[in-house]
Design a protein around this motif. Structure first.
Motif, PDB file in Angstrom:
ATOM      1  N   PHE A  92       0.794  -1.275   0.108  1.00 31.69           N
ATOM      2  CA  PHE A  92      -0.092   0.001   0.113  1.00 31.69           C
ATOM      3  C   PHE A  92       0.787   1.259   0.069  1.00 31.69           C
ATOM      4  N   LYS A 115       0.290   3.377  -3.193  1.00 28.91           N
ATOM      5  CA  LYS A 115      -0.790   4.068  -3.169  1.00 28.91           C
ATOM      6  C   LYS A 115      -0.386   5.680  -2.797  1.00 28.91           C
ATOM      7  N   LYS A 138       2.350   9.380  -8.006  1.00 29.58           N
ATOM      8  CA  LYS A 138       2.831   8.896  -7.921  1.00 29.58           C
ATOM      9  C   LYS A 138       4.101   8.390  -8.399  1.00 29.58           C
ATOM     10  N   ASP A 193      -5.940  -4.777  -5.296  1.00 27.75           N
ATOM     11  CA  ASP A 193      -5.335  -4.070  -6.893  1.00 27.75           C
ATOM     12  C   ASP A 193      -6.068  -5.593  -7.960  1.00 27.75           C
TER      13      ASP A 193
END
Lengths: 344, 361
Positions: free
Chosen positions: B125, B129, B137, B323
């Motif tokens: 994560f 994320k 990102k 995901d």
């Protein structure tokens, strides 16, 4: 009254009361064992209830300490023990808070929190285990590793100048600084007692030996052959004398310290610098803390011990003052005080 | 054929950094990745290529040294393990916001908090994320071998500079500590200061007459400009999603069931696939190489071919599985299996999970 105590007398505690049932996972021969024993000897004699002790640590070999003390404890975050201990003390000022840290935890990643805790003068006791190496991660140099020393991350020798913890403490307006050897249990116990009694942040640097990754780091000061010429036990009110023959001393010449031999060039004991640990001006304390071989012996004992108001005392005084002098005594009074308006 | 060596994953990563023409490494010791800085120090990269290696006072210091060096247009990297990588997140967010290139490695250990020093994949994560604050990102490469620990350093620098983005090499204690044969790529020369100034107009290489001052920043108090900057970042991330997805399909052609895994879990799952095939179960392995960008399209295509069930295998309580669910959009059953907190699952456990959770009902 808050936190009412039912017992009126404090039960005399013993060393056994503070020994935990945990297996001590330090290497055989590690200096930490001796420090643990000294602390176990000191805690029962402070007149503090067992449940009022909190031992806080960061990360590192030394930071396993809370597991081995039969008290409340926090094994916290790398470098953050000083901030965490501050939180514990301010949330409950009646607790006796002991922070256990190492040279990496305290002065590398934790350097920032460390100097600010000292500057604020929170009443906590910091025991700094200085073995001049990263032990837990297996042998990389630390902020106190001597310049040029070869380690796993300095195979050609370090380029960096080491910190002297005393300089940092006094430079950050610290009021209590002492230095002891892990090979001297009596010395440790006496100094820990003094540190405990000091109101405000106390810092004791323990020159501790890591047998595995930097064995004999303090040998010059600890070995039978060399220690007399390289260590100086300081005592309040006594002249700074050292040496095998007790014939060497420290004088203040101009703005510097200097090593002299008693009986040479007309120098007598009366010329020597007399230690005053209570002197508010940090100048001479800083010079004594800075003394290092080969030029000087290392000063051991209480170098600086100056009374000053603690952060939490100022905080509590301020709260008490406001309680007494504020015109607002109830929630209703607060809600109706100032800034009110009527919608018509 | 490049030079062959038997190396630990951490050592291969360190050697690859020198060979990739890195200008600097800034790090701080933490188990299980201390070998990276120890190897670099012992190799004296300053003598080999002029590369600088420094042991910082903390992980926070190290990532900010990376931030500075990246701003100067240099090839720079750092590495750590989970608790240390958490400390770096502020710096990563700023580097992403400032659009600078850098490579960093996380040799993951079990958490949360100080956790354990044993392997884990519970930082998925954090890695994919965000981790730090803001809409950003980073490209995440997941090596499954010592070979890839080396190869992905080179690939990482290429991607980092192409997109001016942080690239994370996300391994774990198994990959970092195990020894395998590795074929090392040949030395890539470091860029000269003149080459940096010419190639990277965004870098702070010294103001020359007639050029604009360059200020590295992630701040703009004008919200309209900040929205525009964010839209620009999002367009960049979209391009990355379109062009940089990397994965490996093993026995997926006729597969009725698919195991999705990355890193050491993929190695373990590959063994489980072999065991299942012997039992006549038609199962394949979808090994993720990039975790961001995530191969959602490729998973959807497999869905169309009639995959009946997906098992996400990861050493976490279930992170990547989300995901997978988002990617297959309910086309088939998706379940998670994984040991965590420092425990590494066995191929037998993976096979049992496949049979019980996916095939069983």
């Amino acid at each position: 009254m808050e936190n009412q105590i039912i017992e009126t007398e404090i039960i005399q505690l013993t060393k056994e009361d503070f020994s935990s049932d945990q297996m001590v996972k330090w290497c055989p021969g590690c200096g930490d064992h001796a420090i643990l024993h000294s602390v176990e000897n000191v805690f029962p004699n402070l007149g503090i209830r067992k449940e009022d002790f909190v031992v806080v640590s960061g990360i590192g070999c030394s930071s396993r300490f809370p597991y081995y003390m039969n008290t409340y404890g926090v094994h916290s975050i790398h470098g953050r023990a000083a901030a965490l201990a501050t939180g514990v003390k301010l949330a409950n000022p009646k607790l006796s808070v002991w922070m256990i840290t190492g040279d990496g935890d305290c002065m590398a990643i934790g350097g920032n929190h460390f100097i600010h805790t000292i500057r604020r003068n929170i009443d906590i006791n910091i025991l700094l285990f200085n073995n001049k190496i990263y032990g837990l991660t297996k042998g990389q140099y630390s902020p106190t590793t001597p310049k040029g020393h070869k380690t796993k991350t300095s195979p050609q020798g370090t380029y960096e100048r080491p910190f002297n913890p005393g300089e940092l403490v006094i430079g950050a307006q610290g009021n209590f600084f002492a230095r002891v050897l892990d090979t001297n249990p009596k010395g440790m116990t006496a100094v820990f007692m003094e540190a405990a009694k000091h109101k405000g942040t106390s810092l004791v640097e323990i020159m501790q030996n890591c047998v595995i990754f930097f064995n004999k780091a303090h040998e010059l000061i600890t070995s039978r052959e060399t220690r007399d010429d390289n260590q100086l036990q300081i005592e309040h009110g006594k002249p700074l004398i050292f040496g095998k023959e007790k014939n060497k001393g420290i004088i203040l010449k101009g703005t510097r310290l200097e090593v002299v031999t008693i009986g040479e060039n007309g120098v007598t004991e009366a010329d020597l610098l007399v230690h005053d640990q209570y002197e508010k001006d940090p100048g001479v304390h800083m010079m004594i803390a800075r003394m290092m071989p080969p030029e000087f012996p290392v000063a051991l004992g209480v170098i600086r011990s100056v009374a000053a108001e603690t952060f939490e005392q100022s905080m509590m005084d301020s709260i008490a003052y406001e309680k007494e002098h504020s015109s607002i005594k109830t929630v209703d009074e607060m809600l109706n005080s100032g800034g009110t308006w009527t919608i018509e | 054929m490049g030079e062959l060596k038997l190396m630990k994953g951490n050592e291969a990563l360190a050697e690859a950094a020198i060979r990739a023409g890195a200008d600097a490494y800034f790090g701080y010791p933490i188990t299980p990745q201390s070998e990276v800085i120890e190897y670099l120090m012992a190799e004296k990269p300053y003598d080999r290529t002029g590369m600088v290696v420094l042991q910082a006072e903390s992980e926070i210091a190290a990532i900010n040294m990376v931030y500075g060096a990246a701003g100067a247009g240099k090839r720079v990297l750092t590495s750590s393990s989970s608790p240390g990588v958490s400390l770096k997140q502020e710096g990563i967010s700023y580097i992403a916001g400032s659009e600078l290139p850098c490579v960093y490695a996380n040799v993951v250990r079990g958490g949360p908090g100080l956790g354990t020093i044993q392997p884990s994949q519970a930082d998925y994560f954090q890695s994919t994320k965000g981790g730090g604050h803001g809409d950003y990102k980073q490209i995440v490469l997941a090596p499954a071998s010592v070979q890839e620990m080396s190869d992905f350093v080179k690939l990482g620098f290429d991607l980092a500079f192409q997109y001016r983005i942080p690239v994370l090499i996300l391994s774990d204690g198994v990959i970092g500590q195990m020894m395998e044969k590795v074929e090392l790529f040949d030395q890539i020369p470091r860029l000269t200061d003149e080459e940096v100034a010419e190639k990277y107009p965004w870098a702070t290489t010294g103001k020359k007459k007639g050029t604009e001052r360059r200020i590295i920043t992630s701040l703009d108090l004008d919200s309209n400009k900040m929205e525009e900057h964010n839209l620009h970042l999002q367009r960049k991330y979209k391009t990355i999603v379109e062009n940089e997805v990397r994965y490996e399909l093993i026995d997926c052609d006729d597969a009725e069931y698919i195991i999705v895994a990355y890193g050491s879990s993929a190695r373990i799952s590959q063994k489980a696939v072999q065991m299942a095939r012997k039992k006549g179960i038609k199962v394949g392995l979808f090994r993720l190489i990039t975790l961001f960008p995530f191969p959602a399209k490729q998973m959807q295509e497999l869905c169309k071919k009639g995959v009946k069930g997906w098992l996400a295998v990861e050493m976490s309580a279930g992170q990547m599985v989300e995901d997978v669910m988002l990617s297959v959009k309910g086309c088939a059953k998706v379940e998670h299996f994984g040991r965590f907190g420092g425990i590494v699952h066995t191929p037998e456990e993976v096979l049992r999970a496949l049979e019980e959770k996916i095939i069983g009902d």
